[in-house]
Design a protein around this motif. Structure first.
Motif, PDB file in Angstrom:
ATOM      1  N   HIS A  28       1.005  -1.319   0.038  1.00 42.04           N
ATOM      2  CA  HIS A  28      -0.062  -0.001  -0.042  1.00 42.04           C
ATOM      3  C   HIS A  28       0.850   1.207  -0.116  1.00 42.04           C
ATOM      4  N   SER A  29       0.357   2.415  -0.607  1.00 40.06           N
ATOM      5  CA  SER A  29       1.026   4.028  -0.599  1.00 40.06           C
ATOM      6  C   SER A  29       0.225   4.730   0.052  1.00 40.06           C
ATOM      7  N   LEU A  30       0.890   5.532   0.863  1.00 33.54           N
ATOM      8  CA  LEU A  30       0.403   6.649   1.574  1.00 33.54           C
ATOM      9  C   LEU A  30       0.672   7.978   0.821  1.00 33.54           C
ATOM     10  N   LYS A  31      -0.489   8.748   0.625  1.00 34.48           N
ATOM     11  CA  LYS A  31      -0.086  10.206  -0.122  1.00 34.48           C
ATOM     12  C   LYS A  31      -0.033  11.227   0.955  1.00 34.48           C
ATOM     13  N   ARG A  32       0.938  12.077   1.050  1.00 26.38           N
ATOM     14  CA  ARG A  32       1.176  13.209   1.788  1.00 26.38           C
ATOM     15  C   ARG A  32       1.297  14.521   1.470  1.00 26.38           C
ATOM     16  N   ASP A  33       0.574  15.487   1.664  1.00 24.69           N
ATOM     17  CA  ASP A  33       0.588  16.808   1.397  1.00 24.69           C
ATOM     18  C   ASP A  33       2.228  17.284   1.632  1.00 24.69           C
ATOM     19  N   ALA A  34       2.777  17.905   0.812  1.00 22.60           N
ATOM     20  CA  ALA A  34       4.171  18.214   0.854  1.00 22.60           C
ATOM     21  C   ALA A  34       4.289  19.440   1.812  1.00 22.60           C
ATOM     22  N   THR A  35       3.309  20.326   1.634  1.00 22.85           N
ATOM     23  CA  THR A  35       3.383  21.846   2.461  1.00 22.85           C
ATOM     24  C   THR A  35       3.101  21.525   3.835  1.00 22.85           C
ATOM     25  N   THR A  36       1.826  20.832   4.287  1.00 21.47           N
ATOM     26  CA  THR A  36       1.590  20.531   5.734  1.00 21.47           C
ATOM     27  C   THR A  36       2.238  19.479   6.145  1.00 21.47           C
ATOM     28  N   GLY A  37       2.482  18.374   5.612  1.00 20.57           N
ATOM     29  CA  GLY A  37       2.908  17.051   5.918  1.00 20.57           C
ATOM     30  C   GLY A  37       1.820  16.144   6.371  1.00 20.57           C
ATOM     31  N   GLN A  38       0.616  16.464   6.300  1.00 21.23           N
ATOM     32  CA  GLN A  38      -0.510  15.625   6.562  1.00 21.23           C
ATOM     33  C   GLN A  38      -0.651  14.298   5.666  1.00 21.23           C
ATOM     34  N   PHE A  39      -1.066  13.133   6.194  1.00 18.86           N
ATOM     35  CA  PHE A  39      -1.350  12.415   5.245  1.00 18.86           C
ATOM     36  C   PHE A  39      -2.810  12.492   4.570  1.00 18.86           C
ATOM     37  N   MET A  40      -2.862  12.274   3.236  1.00 17.33           N
ATOM     38  CA  MET A  40      -4.243  12.354   2.802  1.00 17.33           C
ATOM     39  C   MET A  40      -5.004  11.429   2.641  1.00 17.33           C
ATOM     40  N   SER A  41      -4.363  10.388   2.090  1.00 15.17           N
ATOM     41  CA  SER A  41      -5.179   8.924   1.572  1.00 15.17           C
ATOM     42  C   SER A  41      -4.112   7.860   1.392  1.00 15.17           C
ATOM     43  N   GLY A  42      -4.671   6.508   1.439  1.00 13.10           N
ATOM     44  CA  GLY A  42      -3.880   5.366   0.974  1.00 13.10           C
ATOM     45  C   GLY A  42      -4.542   4.569   0.132  1.00 13.10           C
ATOM     46  N   MET A  43      -3.767   3.937  -0.714  1.00 11.17           N
ATOM     47  CA  MET A  43      -4.404   2.970  -1.671  1.00 11.17           C
ATOM     48  C   MET A  43      -3.396   1.545  -1.653  1.00 11.17           C
ATOM     49  N   LYS A  44      -3.955   0.534  -2.310  1.00 12.79           N
ATOM     50  CA  LYS A  44      -3.188  -0.593  -2.695  1.00 12.79           C
ATOM     51  C   LYS A  44      -2.706  -0.062  -4.089  1.00 12.79           C
ATOM     52  N   GLY A  45      -1.281  -0.526  -4.026  1.00 12.95           N
ATOM     53  CA  GLY A  45      -0.542  -0.042  -5.163  1.00 12.95           C
ATOM     54  C   GLY A  45       0.263   1.461  -4.940  1.00 12.95           C
TER      55      GLY A  45
END
Length: 58
Positions: A28-45
Motif C-alpha cells: 500500500h502507498s500513503l499520499k502526503r501533502d508536501a506543504t503541511t505534511g499531513q497524510f491525505m489518503s492511502g491505496m493498494k498499489g
C-alpha cells in the motif's frame, strides 16, 4: 501541473504531494501533502504521477 492523457498515463508530476510505502503493509502507498505534511489518503498499489519521497523530483 499533471495532465491526464486519457490513456491511463499522466504527463508531468503532481505538485505539492508525495507518496511513500505504508510502514506495516508495503503493498500500500500513503499520499502526503508536501506543504503541511499531513497524510491525505492511502491505496493498494501506487499513485500515478505522484513523486516518491526519496525521488529526485522533490
Amino acid at each position: 501541473m499533471a495532465k491526464n492523457t486519457g490513456r491511463s498515463t499522466r504527463k508531468g508530476s503532481v505538485t505539492a504531494r508525495t507518496q511513500m510505502k505504508h510502514p506495516s503493509n508495503p503493498k500500500h502507498s500513503l499520499k502526503r501533502d508536501a506543504t503541511t505534511g499531513q497524510f491525505m489518503s492511502g491505496m493498494k498499489g501506487s499513485y500515478k504521477g505522484v513523486a516518491q519521497e526519496v525521488d529526485s523530483r522533490r
